[in-house]
Write an enzyme that holds these catalytic residues in place. Structure first.
Site, mmCIF file in Angstrom:
data_model
loop_
_atom_site.group_PDB
_atom_site.id
_atom_site.type_symbol
_atom_site.label_atom_id
_atom_site.label_comp_id
_atom_site.label_asym_id
_atom_site.label_seq_id
_atom_site.Cartn_x
_atom_site.Cartn_y
_atom_site.Cartn_z
ATOM 1 N N TYR A 1 -0.454 -10.016 2.664
ATOM 2 C CA TYR A 1 0.773 -9.344 3.075
ATOM 3 C C TYR A 1 0.465 -8.365 4.201
ATOM 4 O O TYR A 1 -0.674 -7.940 4.374
ATOM 5 C CB TYR A 1 1.438 -8.616 1.900
ATOM 6 C CG TYR A 1 0.637 -7.453 1.359
ATOM 7 C CD1 TYR A 1 0.865 -6.152 1.831
ATOM 8 C CD2 TYR A 1 -0.332 -7.635 0.385
ATOM 9 C CE1 TYR A 1 0.130 -5.081 1.339
ATOM 10 C CE2 TYR A 1 -1.054 -6.574 -0.111
ATOM 11 C CZ TYR A 1 -0.821 -5.293 0.360
ATOM 12 O OH TYR A 1 -1.543 -4.243 -0.123
ATOM 13 N N CYS A 2 1.500 -8.062 4.977
ATOM 14 C CA CYS A 2 1.401 -7.038 6.021
ATOM 15 C C CYS A 2 2.610 -6.116 5.831
ATOM 16 O O CYS A 2 3.146 -6.023 4.730
ATOM 17 C CB CYS A 2 1.355 -7.666 7.408
ATOM 18 S SG CYS A 2 2.849 -8.571 7.868
ATOM 19 N N ARG A 3 3.049 -5.462 6.875
ATOM 20 C CA ARG A 3 4.186 -4.543 6.747
ATOM 21 C C ARG A 3 5.501 -5.296 6.596
ATOM 22 O O ARG A 3 6.275 -5.042 5.693
ATOM 23 C CB ARG A 3 4.255 -3.599 7.944
ATOM 24 C CG ARG A 3 5.311 -2.512 7.794
ATOM 25 C CD ARG A 3 5.408 -1.628 9.022
ATOM 26 N NE ARG A 3 6.005 -2.329 10.147
ATOM 27 C CZ ARG A 3 7.314 -2.502 10.340
ATOM 28 N NH1 ARG A 3 8.161 -2.001 9.475
ATOM 29 N NH2 ARG A 3 7.756 -3.164 11.380
ATOM 30 N N TYR B 1 5.178 -5.737 2.965
ATOM 31 C CA TYR B 1 5.090 -4.577 2.077
ATOM 32 C C TYR B 1 6.408 -3.811 2.024
ATOM 33 O O TYR B 1 6.706 -3.140 1.032
ATOM 34 C CB TYR B 1 3.943 -3.667 2.522
ATOM 35 C CG TYR B 1 3.585 -2.620 1.491
ATOM 36 C CD1 TYR B 1 2.952 -2.981 0.313
ATOM 37 C CD2 TYR B 1 3.889 -1.285 1.698
ATOM 38 C CE1 TYR B 1 2.631 -2.032 -0.648
ATOM 39 C CE2 TYR B 1 3.565 -0.312 0.752
ATOM 40 C CZ TYR B 1 2.939 -0.703 -0.414
ATOM 41 O OH TYR B 1 2.621 0.239 -1.373
#
Length: 120
Positions: free
Chosen positions: A87-89, A116
């Site tokens: 996952y990232c932002r 996220y």
């Protein structure tokens, strides 16, 4: 004629590569949480170190996808046959991470849809 042949070969190579490296499977927050809960998994936060240190999903390790060579090196010890959850932002960087992981030989890549931001 040679240009047409070169373009055709390039197109065929890209199709073969795309078949070998599909994008990660997107999982919504509920599915992602169910799959990572109470399991020993490969969970990776692909945001920057500063973002990771601010907040992250419990059990995740950090591998900043923007530092591509370091990112690739961090996965040398990972099991390529086991699923990787990333996952990232917001979901953009994890798409890049997914492609890099596929190129490294990982077969099952799961990405948190919306990143996220949806987790918080």
């Amino acid at each position: 004629m040679k240009i047409l042949l070169a373009i055709t070969l390039l197109f065929v190579q890209l199709q073969i590569f795309a078949q070998k490296c599909p994008t990660a499977s997107l999982l919504d927050k509920t599915e992602f949480k169910q799959q990572i809960e109470n399991k020993r998994i490969q969970l990776v936060d692909v945001r920057t170190k500063a973002e990771f240190e601010t907040s992250h999903i419990k059990g995740a390790m950090n591998a900043d996808v923007l530092k591509e060579e370091k990112f690739k090196n961090q996965f040398a010890e990972y099991n390529k046959e086991e699923p990787v959850y990333i996952y990232c932002r917001s979901g953009n960087r994890s798409q890049k991470a997914s492609q890099l992981l596929c190129e490294l030989g990982f077969k099952k890549i799961y990405d948190l849809k919306g990143g996220y931001l949806t987790w918080e």
